[in-house]
Design a protein around this motif. Structure first.
Motif, PDB file in Angstrom:
ATOM      1  N   ALA A   1      -4.968   4.098   5.993  1.00  0.00           N
ATOM      2  CA  ALA A   1      -5.615   4.956   6.391  1.00  0.00           C
ATOM      3  C   ALA A   1      -4.553   6.368   6.475  1.00  0.00           C
ATOM      4  N   THR A   2      -3.497   5.948   7.296  1.00  0.00           N
ATOM      5  CA  THR A   2      -2.176   6.861   7.276  1.00  0.00           C
ATOM      6  C   THR A   2      -1.929   7.250   5.785  1.00  0.00           C
ATOM      7  N   ASN A   3      -1.381   6.253   5.284  1.00  0.00           N
ATOM      8  CA  ASN A   3      -1.142   6.644   3.884  1.00  0.00           C
ATOM      9  C   ASN A   3      -2.054   7.643   3.278  1.00  0.00           C
ATOM     10  N   LEU A   4      -3.316   7.248   3.348  1.00  0.00           N
ATOM     11  CA  LEU A   4      -4.343   8.074   2.438  1.00  0.00           C
ATOM     12  C   LEU A   4      -4.392   9.470   3.231  1.00  0.00           C
ATOM     13  N   LEU A   5      -4.309   9.452   4.338  1.00  0.00           N
ATOM     14  CA  LEU A   5      -4.341  10.983   5.256  1.00  0.00           C
ATOM     15  C   LEU A   5      -3.248  11.644   4.473  1.00  0.00           C
ATOM     16  N   ASN A   6      -1.987  11.105   4.427  1.00  0.00           N
ATOM     17  CA  ASN A   6      -0.865  11.926   3.790  1.00  0.00           C
ATOM     18  C   ASN A   6      -1.161  12.445   2.461  1.00  0.00           C
ATOM     19  N   SER A   7      -1.915  11.507   1.667  1.00  0.00           N
ATOM     20  CA  SER A   7      -2.299  11.816   0.264  1.00  0.00           C
ATOM     21  C   SER A   7      -3.033  13.013   0.186  1.00  0.00           C
ATOM     22  N   TYR A   8      -4.086  12.917   1.080  1.00  0.00           N
ATOM     23  CA  TYR A   8      -4.940  14.118   1.355  1.00  0.00           C
ATOM     24  C   TYR A   8      -4.449  15.422   1.927  1.00  0.00           C
ATOM     25  N   GLU A   9      -3.479  15.247   2.724  1.00  0.00           N
ATOM     26  CA  GLU A   9      -2.517  16.545   3.115  1.00  0.00           C
ATOM     27  C   GLU A   9      -2.086  17.013   1.469  1.00  0.00           C
ATOM     28  N   GLN A  10      -1.380  16.263   0.932  1.00  0.00           N
ATOM     29  CA  GLN A  10      -0.694  16.599  -0.514  1.00  0.00           C
ATOM     30  C   GLN A  10      -1.685  17.211  -1.379  1.00  0.00           C
TER      31      GLN A  10
ATOM     32  N   THR B   1      -7.429   5.406  12.795  1.00  0.00           N
ATOM     33  CA  THR B   1      -6.329   6.148  12.537  1.00  0.00           C
ATOM     34  C   THR B   1      -5.799   6.543  14.082  1.00  0.00           C
ATOM     35  N   GLY B   2      -6.294   6.073  14.971  1.00  0.00           N
ATOM     36  CA  GLY B   2      -6.347   6.722  16.358  1.00  0.00           C
ATOM     37  C   GLY B   2      -4.970   5.943  17.024  1.00  0.00           C
ATOM     38  N   THR B   3      -4.774   6.565  18.258  1.00  0.00           N
ATOM     39  CA  THR B   3      -3.556   5.866  19.015  1.00  0.00           C
ATOM     40  C   THR B   3      -3.568   4.446  18.873  1.00  0.00           C
ATOM     41  N   GLY B   4      -4.898   3.925  19.456  1.00  0.00           N
ATOM     42  CA  GLY B   4      -4.839   2.372  19.478  1.00  0.00           C
ATOM     43  C   GLY B   4      -4.361   1.660  18.252  1.00  0.00           C
ATOM     44  N   ALA B   5      -5.164   2.001  17.153  1.00  0.00           N
ATOM     45  CA  ALA B   5      -4.876   1.217  15.911  1.00  0.00           C
ATOM     46  C   ALA B   5      -3.380   1.366  15.681  1.00  0.00           C
ATOM     47  N   ASN B   6      -2.954   2.860  15.532  1.00  0.00           N
ATOM     48  CA  ASN B   6      -1.288   2.864  15.617  1.00  0.00           C
ATOM     49  C   ASN B   6      -0.549   1.952  16.347  1.00  0.00           C
ATOM     50  N   ALA B   7      -0.739   1.726  17.575  1.00  0.00           N
ATOM     51  CA  ALA B   7      -0.141   1.117  18.754  1.00  0.00           C
ATOM     52  C   ALA B   7      -0.311  -0.539  18.134  1.00  0.00           C
TER      53      ALA B   7
ATOM     54  N   ASP C   1       0.839  -1.182   0.135  1.00  0.00           N
ATOM     55  CA  ASP C   1      -0.023  -0.093   0.120  1.00  0.00           C
ATOM     56  C   ASP C   1       0.768   1.038  -0.125  1.00  0.00           C
ATOM     57  N   GLU C   2       2.082   1.358   0.706  1.00  0.00           N
ATOM     58  CA  GLU C   2       2.767   2.294   0.662  1.00  0.00           C
ATOM     59  C   GLU C   2       3.283   2.672  -0.625  1.00  0.00           C
ATOM     60  N   VAL C   3       3.960   1.552  -1.322  1.00  0.00           N
ATOM     61  CA  VAL C   3       4.372   1.986  -2.718  1.00  0.00           C
ATOM     62  C   VAL C   3       3.230   2.204  -3.723  1.00  0.00           C
ATOM     63  N   GLN C   4       1.975   1.735  -3.578  1.00  0.00           N
ATOM     64  CA  GLN C   4       0.866   2.373  -4.243  1.00  0.00           C
ATOM     65  C   GLN C   4       0.572   3.431  -4.289  1.00  0.00           C
ATOM     66  N   THR C   5       0.914   3.931  -3.013  1.00  0.00           N
ATOM     67  CA  THR C   5       0.350   5.499  -2.658  1.00  0.00           C
ATOM     68  C   THR C   5       1.387   6.354  -3.058  1.00  0.00           C
ATOM     69  N   ASP C   6       2.853   5.923  -3.172  1.00  0.00           N
ATOM     70  CA  ASP C   6       3.712   6.608  -3.519  1.00  0.00           C
ATOM     71  C   ASP C   6       3.749   6.880  -5.000  1.00  0.00           C
ATOM     72  N   VAL C   7       3.412   5.947  -5.677  1.00  0.00           N
ATOM     73  CA  VAL C   7       3.301   5.918  -7.084  1.00  0.00           C
ATOM     74  C   VAL C   7       2.033   6.837  -7.662  1.00  0.00           C
ATOM     75  N   GLU C   8       1.000   6.547  -6.676  1.00  0.00           N
ATOM     76  CA  GLU C   8      -0.168   7.573  -7.157  1.00  0.00           C
ATOM     77  C   GLU C   8       0.038   8.922  -6.887  1.00  0.00           C
ATOM     78  N   ASN C   9       0.795   9.214  -5.767  1.00  0.00           N
ATOM     79  CA  ASN C   9       1.054  10.634  -5.205  1.00  0.00           C
ATOM     80  C   ASN C   9       2.228  11.365  -6.332  1.00  0.00           C
ATOM     81  N   THR C  10       2.920  10.399  -6.820  1.00  0.00           N
ATOM     82  CA  THR C  10       4.113  11.011  -7.797  1.00  0.00           C
ATOM     83  C   THR C  10       3.258  11.325  -9.002  1.00  0.00           C
ATOM     84  N   ALA C  11       2.313  10.313  -9.575  1.00  0.00           N
ATOM     85  CA  ALA C  11       1.626  10.654 -10.701  1.00  0.00           C
ATOM     86  C   ALA C  11       0.602  11.838 -10.746  1.00  0.00           C
ATOM     87  N   PHE C  12       0.058  11.910  -9.367  1.00  0.00           N
ATOM     88  CA  PHE C  12      -0.645  13.384  -9.160  1.00  0.00           C
ATOM     89  C   PHE C  12       0.163  14.311  -9.410  1.00  0.00           C
TER      90      PHE C  12
END
Length: 173
Positions: A77-86, A120-126, A4-15
C-alpha cells in the motif's frame, strides 16, 4: 515486499516514459490508464486485507501469519500511495479539460486510495518494521469490533492503531 518494490519501480518508470514529451491528449490518456491500474491494485490490496482478516477471525491464520500479511500489505500500500503521488504530480501538468475528456478526476483518484487506511497506518507500519528486523518487541492484534494493532518495541516505543467499522451516523458517542 522486495518484489513489489521492484514491480512498482518498473511500472513508475514505464509511466514516466509514456508521458515524457507526449502531447496533452496522450498524457491524459496515459494518466487515465495508470489511474485505472492503480485503482485495481488498491482494490486488490483491500480485498486481500478483508480475506486475511476473515481467515484470522475464522482461525485459519495464526496471529503471526495475520501480522505478516498485514505487514506485507502495508508495504504494498505504501508503494501504491507513492505511485499515486507521482500520478497526481503528472496530472497537475495536464489541463483539466484533457483529464476530464480522458475520464480522470481528482475525486476519483482520491476515492481509489481511501480503502487503504486499514493497512497504511502506524500500526501496520510498525508490524512491517518488526518483520524486517528494523525493530523488535511485542505485537498485539485484535479484530473484535474492528482492527486494533499495538506494537511495543524493546526500547519502550509504542504504536497503537484502532480502526472501527463506521455506523453511517454523524454523531459521536
Amino acid at each position: 515486499v522486495s518484489s513489489d518494490e521492484v514491480q512498482t519501480d518498473v511500472e513508475n518508470t514505464a509511466f514516466e516514459l509514456s508521458v515524457e514529451g507526449a502531447s496533452e491528449e496522450a498524457k491524459a490518456d496515459a494518466i487515465a490508464e495508470r489511474a485505472d491500474a492503480l485503482r485495481d491494485r488498491a482494490e486488490s490490496i483491500h480485498d486481500e486485507f478483508e480475506e486475511a482478516t476473515a481467515a484470522y477471525e475464522d482461525g485459519d491464520l495464526t496471529r503471526s501469519e495475520y501480522a505478516q500479511r498485514l505487514a506485507v500489505l502495508n508495504a504494498r500500500a505504501t508503494n501504491l500511495l507513492n505511485s499515486y503521488e507521482q500520478l497526481r504530480q503528472r496530472a497537475a501538468d495536464v489541463s483539466a479539460a484533457e483529464l476530464r475528456a480522458a475520464g480522470v478526476t481528482q475525486s476519483a483518484l482520491d476515492r481509489s486510495v481511501e480503502n487503504l487506511s486499514s493497512v497504511t497506518g502506524t500500526g501496520a507500519n510498525a508490524l512491517l518494521k518488526q518483520f524486517t528486523g528494523e525493530s523488535t518487541g511485542e505485537i498485539e492484534l485484535e479484530t473484535e469490533n474492528g482492527l486494533s494493532i499495538e506494537v511495543e518495541s524493546e526500547d519502550g516505543e509504542r504504536s497503537r492503531e484502532f480502526e472501527r467499522p463506521r455506523d453511517d451516523t454523524d454523531t459521536v458517542t
